[in-house]
Design a protein around this motif. Structure first.
Motif, PDB file in Angstrom:
ATOM      1  N   SER A   1     -26.078  43.000  13.115  1.00 11.38           N
ATOM      2  CA  SER A   1     -25.067  42.581  12.136  1.00 11.38           C
ATOM      3  C   SER A   1     -24.016  43.683  11.897  1.00 11.38           C
ATOM      4  CB  SER A   1     -25.732  42.062  10.863  1.00 11.38           C
ATOM      5  OG  SER A   1     -25.736  43.029   9.873  1.00 11.38           O
TER       6      SER A   1
ATOM      7  N   GLN B   1     -21.805  43.451  14.931  1.00  7.41           N
ATOM      8  CA  GLN B   1     -21.002  42.229  14.877  1.00  7.41           C
ATOM      9  C   GLN B   1     -19.670  42.446  14.151  1.00  7.41           C
ATOM     10  OE1 GLN B   1     -22.092  39.228  16.331  1.00  7.41           O
ATOM     11  NE2 GLN B   1     -20.043  38.446  15.900  1.00  7.41           N
TER      12      GLN B   1
ATOM     13  N   ASN C   1     -32.038  42.626  14.012  1.00  5.02           N
ATOM     14  CA  ASN C   1     -30.917  41.862  13.478  1.00  5.02           C
ATOM     15  C   ASN C   1     -30.048  42.713  12.566  1.00  5.02           C
ATOM     16  OD1 ASN C   1     -31.551  39.547  14.852  1.00  5.02           O
ATOM     17  ND2 ASN C   1     -32.754  38.672  13.179  1.00  5.02           N
TER      18      ASN C   1
ATOM     19  N   LYS D   1     -30.672  41.679  18.949  1.00  7.87           N
ATOM     20  CA  LYS D   1     -31.395  40.508  18.437  1.00  7.87           C
ATOM     21  C   LYS D   1     -32.715  40.326  19.187  1.00  7.87           C
ATOM     22  CE  LYS D   1     -27.384  37.946  16.754  1.00  7.87           C
ATOM     23  NZ  LYS D   1     -26.385  36.917  17.107  1.00  7.87           N
TER      24      LYS D   1
END
Lengths: 168, 168
Positions: free
Chosen positions: A138, A141, A134, A129
């Motif tokens: 993701s 994540q 991003n 980030k």
């Protein structure tokens, strides 16, 4: 680790290095999980290790995807931490005779690996980030959520039956 | 690890073995933390490592207390996992030149150690309760809370400034 000292010069280098480290770790876990499944007696635990093996293979693929997204070479570096965690798991498992106690020891060993991954993915996501990636964050994540879920599942198996059985 | 194979015969043996493992780990961290504090540039991070060094010394003492409460010999066994985590921390730290990036790497390394401890104390507490040793569990719980707090503090330092500085 790199062949030369001081070869991590930026946050980006650190991010790529850590990707290489966890890539190695995930691949070592792909090798270790079938043995853990084989050693487990509780059917749910055995199945849990096998399901997590499938997930771990996906984590390897996701890391390859992140390397490519980030324009970095898909590469693994030695990760003494995961080697130590797996070595310890094998040593302890080798010392336990009782099947229920072995299940408790296997869960404990697997959770050490999960927690290692949770902390590494946590940092990787924060760094991605910060680097404006991003998109990479993701993808990472998704894996982090699966590692956390795997850890919780192991706690549930331990607390709902394995520990009780091992102590009886 | 024991000198003989299959020397963990019961949940109690596993509990004592794990106490010996984390006792070794805490003592290794008492040795590693001053170097980490020395390498850190951010004053809050440096101070955080020094405060956690004091806490870690208390964790060693608490483990000695638990050994005694449980009527077990105060003893450490090699813990390849923490050795691997510390080895990796030293290797990575040795490769980073930029001070801000080094701070980010140090936080990441310290969090791997914290997470290792969190998972081990989690199992120890569950096993102690199962063995009817709520007295031991409650001593271990204090340490677990401090490890979790240390981990959160590191995340806060990373996310509030260190990562941003490292990426700039």
């Amino acid at each position: 680790m790199g062949l030369f000292t001081k070869d991590i010069k930026s946050m980006n280098d650190l991010f790529v290095h850590q990707l290489q480290d966890i890539y190695y770790a995930e691949k070592q876990l792909v090798k270790a999980l079938p043995t853990m499944a084989q050693k487990a007696s509780d059917p749910q635990l055995k199945q849990g290790f096998l399901s997590h093996l499938d997930e771990t293979k996906t984590h390897v693929t996701r890391l390859e995807q992140v390397f490519k997204m980030h324009g970095a070479e898909v590469k693994a570096v030695n990760c003494p931490a995961i080697d130590g965690i797996i070595e310890e798991a094998e040593e302890v498992a080798g010392e336990v005779e009782d099947k229920s106690v072995l299940d408790a020891a296997l869960i404990n060993a697997a959770q050490a690996a999960e927690h290692y991954e949770i902390t590494r993915y946590g940092s990787l996501i924060a760094w991605a980030k910060q680097l404006g990636r991003n998109d990479c964050a993701s993808v990472l994540q998704k894996t982090l959520e699966e590692e956390k879920a795997a850890d919780k599942k192991l706690t549930t198996i331990a607390e709902s039956k394995v520990n009780m059985r091992a102590a009886s």
